[in-house]
Design a protein around this motif. Structure first.
Motif: not given
Length: 695
Positions: A4-9, A11-14, A29-32, A44-48
């Motif tokens: 699992l990879a998580i990138d928080i920006g 505006t968006f969390t990928d 993609k999820h709004l941060t 976001a992780v739960d959804s994936v």
């Protein structure tokens, strides 16, 4: 198993989930959620995981990149920091380098230090330049300073003594006294940046103290949230250098996370460049808040040991210096959410961003100011927002109203003119940033392939390429979450440095070996604490910061360790190659000296990420969209990323839509899907192009 990879920006969390057995990649993609970033991450992780049908216990590891450290510095909302330094050196952070980044600009503004002058205390102690005690540590002055800092509400302390990189005993004792006093998180310069040059070392250590509590709390919170849901694997964090470390190490030295997210995107570009043998690639990652550019040569990113953040101008020496390994990139406040304002009859874009809340006007979340995304909406390039697990129509009237009210009416432009002008300024700003990592360092950007990442990168890549004269743009199939995908490909890297000045000649061969033994031994002592069951099978890489005798700055060169004169010859040869690549004249007969030595313990990541091939969809109904290019409206063909037409190539104007991003193909450009499902945009003619010259 899955990774699992998580990138928080900003505006968006990928989030990206990789099934290593099949190569299937699932992304979102999820709004941060800026106030509580862990909440947005878990959603976001739960959804994936639910989409794929796996649980947290099925994850072998989680790799994470975050802009939290960067944003803490840029927004100046970290801990109040006290600074203890050698008596007589309390003004180092205020004086900075004295040399202005603009020699004749007497109003040139430098960034404010992160430690206030009133929270800075000179301590009676002194180590000499040879590492010997000149004046012993006055412990009573440390206690008095601690009392004063505690009374002022200071919670973090940076300890930065003169020459402590040679002899840290006084800093070690000061830490003991501060911890005994209680109430402080403590950063010592000999641990954070044990290198020469006091201003840069002080700045690095103070920055570490400034962000430490927030980063440590955030990482601990995310670790708990993952563990509570059944995750039992390894939790890795991306560093500015492009290497991963465990979360505990990252929490102790969070200053190394300043360019965490941007570095992951560069790693993705580097791996693709290496596989295809592209000698020069310009990595371009444009998200919702910033745009990042980095030059990749021969499949490896350009690295530096002096990073600058919070620049007051787009020039070297205008920001806060940080002495640490980092991908040598430029980051500017030009993202999809960057707000445009009229300024002296022109348009200014950023650095202020609408972020995830209230977001661009077209998001319909309360934003009313015009942003880069709103210009793309008004120009017809994008119609939907792919985030929060659903495709949401963008509010075109709201975007047009924001552009008209805040740009068009003040500047005498219609909506289309305001939108086109906003986009042109944004592209011009990004082109200037690109020249900082290419032209100003002796590289011609026209020799490079532009590799576009991020939710907004593919939308602006061809325009940026035209501005720079680049003829080829490459967009990967997961460009919208490119940094998250890059996390899967990163090495695990633990780095250390030691400043020891030595002439590089045959007479010093044994001394050079002793210094390398010293830096390795010290690093392995630290690693032994992190790996009490024994060190993993690391590869060991070495670098040295070298210069000709008499020069004031160094170049970092990688070398292989050896014995005797052979090492001396290899160091000189490697330096001359690097020097000639940067400067036209090399004084080959000039004595050479090393200032700082670096060692990197590395566990190699995946050489190439093999994901499942893109499925070719059935022929989609042909559709068009009215888009503005070069001042004229065109009917642009709209295609999904898996459209069969893209296997043979499509001529612009066209819009290619993929999950998480949109690719704009202007007139005069051809788009075709090639090897590894990379979408390749090629300039086929200059006439009709949006702007700029095509070579």
């Amino acid at each position: 198993m899955h990774r699992l990879a998580i990138d928080i920006g900003g505006t968006f969390t990928d989030v990206a989930l990789l099934d290593e057995a099949t190569g299937r990649l699932t992304t979102t993609k999820h709004l941060t959620t800026a106030d509580e970033p862990v909440v947005g991450v878990i959603e976001a992780v739960d959804s994936v995981l639910a989409e794929v049908g796996v649980g947290y216990g099925d994850l072998a590891d989680v790799v994470h990149a975050t802009t939290l450290a960067t944003n803490t510095v840029l927004e100046r909302d970290g801990d109040r920091v006290g600074l203890l330094t050698t008596e007589g050196f309390a003004d180092v952070l205020t004086l900075q380098r004295q040399k202005r980044y603009e020699l004749y600009d007497f109003t040139a503004r430098l960034p404010e230090p992160l430690a206030r002058r009133e929270d800075t205390y000179g301590i009676r102690e002194r180590m000499g330049a040879d590492g010997e005690v000149v004046s012993p540590l006055d412990e009573s002055s440390v206690v008095a300073a601690a009392d004063a800092l505690a009374a002022a509400g200071v919670t973090a302390v940076a300890v930065c003594y003169l020459n402590s990189y040679l002899a840290p005993e006084h800093e070690v004792r000061t830490r003991e006294l501060l911890e005994k006093h209680g109430g402080f998180s403590v950063s010592c310069s000999h641990e954070v940046a044990p290198v020469i040059r006091e201003y840069e070392r002080f700045s690095t250590c103070v920055t570490n103290a400034y962000v430490q509590a927030r980063i440590a709390e955030y990482l601990a919170s995310l670790e708990r949230a993952l563990a509570d849901r059944g995750f039992g694997g390894t939790f890795f964090i991306m560093q500015s250098s492009g290497g991963l470390v465990d979360a505990q190490t990252a929490g102790r030295q969070p200053v190394r996370l300043i360019e965490s997210g941007p570095a992951a995107g560069v790693i993705a570009a580097s791996r693709v460049a290496a596989e295809h043998g592209w000698p020069s690639v310009l990595s371009f990652d444009m998200g919702g808040t910033t745009a990042k550019l980095c030059l990749v040569e021969d499949g490896a990113p350009t690295l530096t040991h002096l990073l600058e953040v919070d620049r007051t101008a787009m020039k070297p020496r205008s920001g806060l210096p940080l002495m640490m390994p980092a991908v040598d990139l430029v980051e500017i406040g030009t993202g999809g959410g960057s707000i445009a304002t009229p300024e002296m009859g022109a348009i200014r874009v950023g650095p202020t961003s609408a972020g995830a809340s209230p977001g661009p006007a077209s998001y319909g979340l309360g934003g009313t100011r015009p942003t880069v995304t709103d210009s793309s909406v008004a120009l017809g390039y994008v119609t939907h927002l792919n985030a929060d697990f659903q495709l949401k129509p963008l509010d075109v009237p709201a975007a047009e109203t924001a552009l008209r009210t805040h740009l068009g009416d003040p500047l005498g432009l219609d909506v289309a003119g305001a939108a086109a002008g906003l986009r042109d300024v944004a592209v011009s700003d990004m082109a200037n940033a690109a020249r900082l990592v290419t032209t100003e360092r002796g590289h011609d950007p026209r020799d490079a392939v532009l590799f576009a990442l991020g939710g907004a990168g593919p939308m602006h890549a061809a325009s940026l390429a035209q501005e720079l004269g680049v003829a080829t743009v490459v967009v990967p199939p997961q460009a919208g979450v490119g940094s998250a995908v890059g996390l899967f490909q990163a090495d695990v890297v633990y780095s250390a440095a030691l400043s020891r000045s030595l002439l590089i000649d045959a007479g010093n061969a044994d001394r050079i070996g002793d210094v390398l033994d010293e830096v390795v031994a010290g690093h392995e002592r630290d690693l032994a604490q992190r790996f009490p069951d024994g060190l993993p099978p690391f590869e060991v890489d070495f670098e040295a910061d070298l210069r000709f005798v008499g020069q004031g700055h160094e170049l970092s060169v990688a070398f292989e360790r050896g014995e005797g004169d052979g090492l001396v010859d290899r160091l000189r040869e490697a330096f001359l190659v690097r020097y000639r690549a940067s400067y036209p004249l090399a004084w080959v007969d000039r004595p050479l000296e090393a200032i700082t030595w670096h060692v990197h313990y590395r566990i190699r990541g995946r050489e190439v990420l093999r994901t499942a091939p893109q499925e070719v969809g059935a022929p989609a109904p042909r559709s068009t969209r009215r888009c503005l290019f070069g001042g004229h409206w065109h009917e642009a063909t709209v295609l999904p990323f898996d459209a069969p037409e893209l296997r043979s190539g499509a001529i612009g104007p066209a819009i290619v839509e993929q999950n998480g991003s949109t690719v704009v193909v202007p007139p005069g450009w051809r788009a075709a899907v090639g090897d590894r499902d990379l979408l390749v945009l090629t300039a086929v003619s200059a006439p009709g192009a949006e702007s700029g010259a095509v070579r």
